[in-house]
Design a protein around this motif. Sequence first.
Motif, PDB file in Angstrom:
ATOM      1  N   UNK A  93       0.857  -1.186   0.000  1.00  0.00           N
ATOM      2  CA  UNK A  93       0.000   0.000   0.000  1.00  0.00           C
ATOM      3  C   UNK A  93       0.893   1.235   0.000  1.00  0.00           C
ATOM      4  N   UNK A  94       0.300   2.385  -0.264  1.00  0.00           N
ATOM      5  CA  UNK A  94       1.086   3.607  -0.426  1.00  0.00           C
ATOM      6  C   UNK A  94       1.818   3.997   0.852  1.00  0.00           C
ATOM      7  N   UNK A  95       1.184   3.769   1.997  1.00  0.00           N
ATOM      8  CA  UNK A  95       1.807   4.163   3.260  1.00  0.00           C
ATOM      9  C   UNK A  95       3.060   3.337   3.524  1.00  0.00           C
ATOM     10  N   UNK A  96       2.943   2.008   3.449  1.00  0.00           N
ATOM     11  CA  UNK A  96       4.105   1.161   3.719  1.00  0.00           C
ATOM     12  C   UNK A  96       5.194   1.374   2.677  1.00  0.00           C
ATOM     13  N   UNK A  97       4.806   1.565   1.432  1.00  0.00           N
ATOM     14  CA  UNK A  97       5.785   1.824   0.375  1.00  0.00           C
ATOM     15  C   UNK A  97       6.563   3.106   0.668  1.00  0.00           C
ATOM     16  N   UNK A  98       5.856   4.151   1.028  1.00  0.00           N
ATOM     17  CA  UNK A  98       6.509   5.431   1.305  1.00  0.00           C
ATOM     18  C   UNK A  98       7.438   5.336   2.507  1.00  0.00           C
ATOM     19  N   UNK A  99       6.959   4.707   3.577  1.00  0.00           N
ATOM     20  CA  UNK A  99       7.760   4.608   4.796  1.00  0.00           C
ATOM     21  C   UNK A  99       8.996   3.737   4.591  1.00  0.00           C
ATOM     22  N   UNK A 100       8.819   2.584   3.956  1.00  0.00           N
ATOM     23  CA  UNK A 100       9.951   1.680   3.754  1.00  0.00           C
ATOM     24  C   UNK A 100      10.970   2.269   2.784  1.00  0.00           C
ATOM     25  N   UNK A 101      10.477   2.875   1.727  1.00  0.00           N
ATOM     26  CA  UNK A 101      11.389   3.474   0.748  1.00  0.00           C
ATOM     27  C   UNK A 101      12.216   4.580   1.402  1.00  0.00           C
ATOM     28  N   UNK A 102      11.575   5.394   2.216  1.00  0.00           N
ATOM     29  CA  UNK A 102      12.290   6.470   2.908  1.00  0.00           C
ATOM     30  C   UNK A 102      13.296   5.894   3.901  1.00  0.00           C
ATOM     31  N   UNK A 103      12.908   4.823   4.603  1.00  0.00           N
ATOM     32  CA  UNK A 103      13.809   4.214   5.584  1.00  0.00           C
ATOM     33  C   UNK A 103      15.070   3.684   4.922  1.00  0.00           C
ATOM     34  N   UNK A 104      14.923   3.069   3.756  1.00  0.00           N
ATOM     35  CA  UNK A 104      16.094   2.567   3.032  1.00  0.00           C
ATOM     36  C   UNK A 104      16.916   3.723   2.480  1.00  0.00           C
ATOM     37  N   UNK A 105      16.241   4.655   1.841  1.00  0.00           N
ATOM     38  CA  UNK A 105      16.934   5.776   1.197  1.00  0.00           C
ATOM     39  C   UNK A 105      17.776   6.566   2.192  1.00  0.00           C
ATOM     40  N   UNK A 106      17.252   6.785   3.389  1.00  0.00           N
ATOM     41  CA  UNK A 106      17.948   7.613   4.375  1.00  0.00           C
ATOM     42  C   UNK A 106      18.826   6.812   5.323  1.00  0.00           C
ATOM     43  N   UNK A 107      18.646   5.487   5.348  1.00  0.00           N
ATOM     44  CA  UNK A 107      19.338   4.690   6.353  1.00  0.00           C
ATOM     45  C   UNK A 107      20.604   4.006   5.901  1.00  0.00           C
ATOM     46  N   UNK A 108      20.845   3.956   4.585  1.00  0.00           N
ATOM     47  CA  UNK A 108      21.989   3.180   4.106  1.00  0.00           C
ATOM     48  C   UNK A 108      23.253   4.005   3.927  1.00  0.00           C
ATOM     49  N   UNK A 109      23.151   5.307   4.084  1.00  0.00           N
ATOM     50  CA  UNK A 109      24.333   6.155   3.922  1.00  0.00           C
ATOM     51  C   UNK A 109      25.419   5.735   4.910  1.00  0.00           C
ATOM     52  N   UNK A 110      26.594   5.468   4.389  1.00  0.00           N
ATOM     53  CA  UNK A 110      27.701   5.025   5.220  1.00  0.00           C
ATOM     54  C   UNK A 110      27.769   3.525   5.420  1.00  0.00           C
ATOM     55  N   UNK A 111      26.798   2.801   4.855  1.00  0.00           N
ATOM     56  CA  UNK A 111      26.736   1.351   5.063  1.00  0.00           C
ATOM     57  C   UNK A 111      26.582   0.575   3.754  1.00  0.00           C
ATOM     58  N   UNK A 112      27.002   1.136   2.646  1.00  0.00           N
ATOM     59  CA  UNK A 112      26.764   0.472   1.363  1.00  0.00           C
ATOM     60  C   UNK A 112      27.428  -0.898   1.285  1.00  0.00           C
ATOM     61  N   UNK A 113      28.564  -1.065   1.932  1.00  0.00           N
ATOM     62  CA  UNK A 113      29.228  -2.371   1.913  1.00  0.00           C
ATOM     63  C   UNK A 113      28.429  -3.421   2.672  1.00  0.00           C
ATOM     64  N   UNK A 114      27.578  -2.972   3.586  1.00  0.00           N
ATOM     65  CA  UNK A 114      26.774  -3.906   4.379  1.00  0.00           C
ATOM     66  C   UNK A 114      25.432  -4.235   3.717  1.00  0.00           C
ATOM     67  N   UNK A 115      25.066  -3.490   2.678  1.00  0.00           N
ATOM     68  CA  UNK A 115      23.778  -3.709   2.011  1.00  0.00           C
ATOM     69  C   UNK A 115      23.959  -4.734   0.899  1.00  0.00           C
ATOM     70  N   UNK A 116      23.414  -5.927   1.106  1.00  0.00           N
ATOM     71  CA  UNK A 116      23.442  -6.940   0.050  1.00  0.00           C
ATOM     72  C   UNK A 116      22.563  -6.513  -1.115  1.00  0.00           C
ATOM     73  N   UNK A 117      21.432  -5.921  -0.804  1.00  0.00           N
ATOM     74  CA  UNK A 117      20.487  -5.484  -1.818  1.00  0.00           C
ATOM     75  C   UNK A 117      19.189  -5.078  -1.153  1.00  0.00           C
ATOM     76  N   UNK A 118      18.200  -4.749  -1.982  1.00  0.00           N
ATOM     77  CA  UNK A 118      16.879  -4.358  -1.488  1.00  0.00           C
ATOM     78  C   UNK A 118      15.832  -5.182  -2.225  1.00  0.00           C
ATOM     79  N   UNK A 119      15.037  -5.922  -1.468  1.00  0.00           N
ATOM     80  CA  UNK A 119      13.948  -6.708  -2.041  1.00  0.00           C
ATOM     81  C   UNK A 119      12.658  -5.908  -1.937  1.00  0.00           C
ATOM     82  N   UNK A 120      12.047  -5.645  -3.076  1.00  0.00           N
ATOM     83  CA  UNK A 120      10.805  -4.875  -3.119  1.00  0.00           C
ATOM     84  C   UNK A 120       9.641  -5.857  -3.240  1.00  0.00           C
TER      85      UNK A 120
END
Length: 305
Positions: A93-120
Amino acid sequence: MRSITIVAGIVLAFSPLLVSAQGRMGFALGTHLPNASCKLESDYEADMIAIKKNSGSNLVRMYSSADCECVPKVLAAAKAQGFQVLLGVWPDDKVSMTLDKYAVQTGIDGYLDQVFGVSVGSETMYRKTFTGPQLLEAINDVRAVLPKGVKVGTADSWNKFADGTADAVIKGGVDFLLANGFAYWQAQPITNATRTFFDDIQQALAHIQTVSGSLNAIEFWVGETGWPTDGGTNYGAAIASTKNAQTYYDDAICGILAYGVNTFVFEAFDEPQKPAAIGDSGAEGDERHWGVMTSDRTPKFPLTC
């Protein structure tokens, strides 16, 4: 490596499709403690220490990235413990999509080596929330806000990859696909569970390779598989027990890893706070006792393949 019982006919189906190297193993990981409170960074570190010590794995899979504000905590823990994390976006739904997308977008800075990927998405086509083209649109929406080089894909039931439902996604330029396969939820006895699982995954992989026109253009994983232990509920001929879970782990999970198929185990730890799940028949099934370790991180059986 422990002794593995192989189902000859099914293994032959994998042989021309896969390299001989051992597959990589990861574990599904929840965001809550048994008392239902949110995990802290220190809890994720303790989880990772237990996973690596008992299985050798250094990879975990998450689901909703906004849940418990988990992204910065789990990625910081991963950096400290030498892990990678498959993050999740719940696009239903739009709410979960918006919240999760924002959480990933803002949360991975400085941790790209730790991010295997993003499953949508997780089984959105199986639940008929999205068609293949609709899911591809959501995947591309998330990809657009991520740094270049972060892998993006989706997870769904094996049969949605095998029956053509996911063809638009397969053709759409995703980096990876995760096919979930549960012989338990197909009400199979443990004596036929490995055969069923191997056959299901082979069908999904073969169709993906046919549609993509390549044996390896898309990184393929088993997204979830496992078996409930003592305390779980039976599902038809599928009997929940720690003995059966160990048999399934030894034969199905270690077996498919031995044939080069990357696999996420469902799941690392029991989650006594979880609600019941619904199987193919519509009947309820317990999801509190699927961990290969207890909620206090004690292994139920040997976890090295």
